[in-house]
Design a protein around this motif. Structure first.
Motif, short mmCIF file in Angstrom:
data_model
loop_
_atom_site.label_atom_id
_atom_site.label_comp_id
_atom_site.label_asym_id
_atom_site.label_seq_id
_atom_site.Cartn_x
_atom_site.Cartn_y
_atom_site.Cartn_z
N ARG A 131 -4.58 14.41 -1.62
CA ARG A 131 -5.37 15.02 -2.48
C ARG A 131 -5.90 16.63 -1.87
NH1 ARG A 131 -9.44 12.13 -6.38
NH2 ARG A 131 -9.84 14.04 -7.77
N THR A 168 -5.20 9.18 1.41
CA THR A 168 -5.96 7.92 1.44
C THR A 168 -4.88 6.70 1.21
OG1 THR A 168 -6.30 8.25 -0.81
CG2 THR A 168 -8.07 8.84 0.83
N LYS A 169 -4.94 5.82 1.72
CA LYS A 169 -3.96 4.34 1.71
C LYS A 169 -4.72 3.87 0.17
CE LYS A 169 -1.99 3.52 5.52
NZ LYS A 169 -1.31 2.48 6.49
N ARG A 170 -3.88 3.64 -0.88
CA ARG A 170 -4.20 2.85 -2.13
C ARG A 170 -3.29 1.53 -1.98
NH1 ARG A 170 -7.32 5.71 -5.77
NH2 ARG A 170 -8.21 7.29 -4.60
N LYS A 171 -3.99 0.52 -2.86
CA LYS A 171 -3.11 -0.63 -2.89
C LYS A 171 -2.29 -0.50 -4.14
CE LYS A 171 -6.16 -4.14 -1.02
NZ LYS A 171 -6.98 -5.32 -1.35
N LYS A 172 -1.07 -0.83 -4.16
CA LYS A 172 -0.10 -0.98 -5.45
C LYS A 172 -0.80 -2.01 -6.56
CE LYS A 172 3.98 0.55 -3.33
NZ LYS A 172 5.43 0.33 -2.89
N TYR A 174 -4.53 15.78 -7.35
CA TYR A 174 -3.41 15.17 -6.54
C TYR A 174 -2.17 15.97 -6.07
CZ TYR A 174 -6.26 10.92 -7.30
OH TYR A 174 -7.33 10.20 -7.32
N THR A 187 0.76 -1.20 -0.24
CA THR A 187 0.12 0.11 -0.02
C THR A 187 0.85 1.20 -0.11
OG1 THR A 187 0.03 0.25 2.35
CG2 THR A 187 -1.85 -1.25 1.37
N GLN A 196 0.41 6.03 0.37
CA GLN A 196 -0.50 7.13 0.58
C GLN A 196 -0.47 7.70 -0.66
OE1 GLN A 196 1.06 8.74 4.43
NE2 GLN A 196 -0.13 7.24 5.35
N GLN A 197 -1.48 8.50 -0.86
CA GLN A 197 -1.98 9.25 -2.10
C GLN A 197 -2.52 10.60 -1.29
OE1 GLN A 197 -4.42 7.98 -5.10
NE2 GLN A 197 -3.11 8.56 -6.48
#
Length: 59
Positions: free
Chosen positions: A31, A54-58, A38, A26, A28-29
């Motif tokens: 915005r 927000t946390k995003r999955k790779k 972004y 994961t 962090q992104q």
């Protein structure tokens, strides 16, 4: 006896490597709430009240 110790050691090391891989899947992104675009982490630190992370999955 040596084979048993080696097997336990290999199992333990594989569990450690597996746990470390799961952490890194994961990221962090950030915005901006004002513009909707972004932004970088440094921009987030400058105005934390107007950005969200927000946390995003790779993938």
């Amino acid at each position: 006896m040596k084979k048993l110790i080696a097997l336990i050691l290999i199992t333990f090391l594989s569990l450690i490597v597996n746990a470390q891989e799961k952490k890194s899947k994961t990221y962090q992104q950030h915005r901006s709430a004002k513009t909707g675009r972004y932004v970088t982490k440094s921009e987030t630190k400058k105005s934390p009240s107007t950005t969200y992370t927000t946390k995003r999955k790779k993938g």
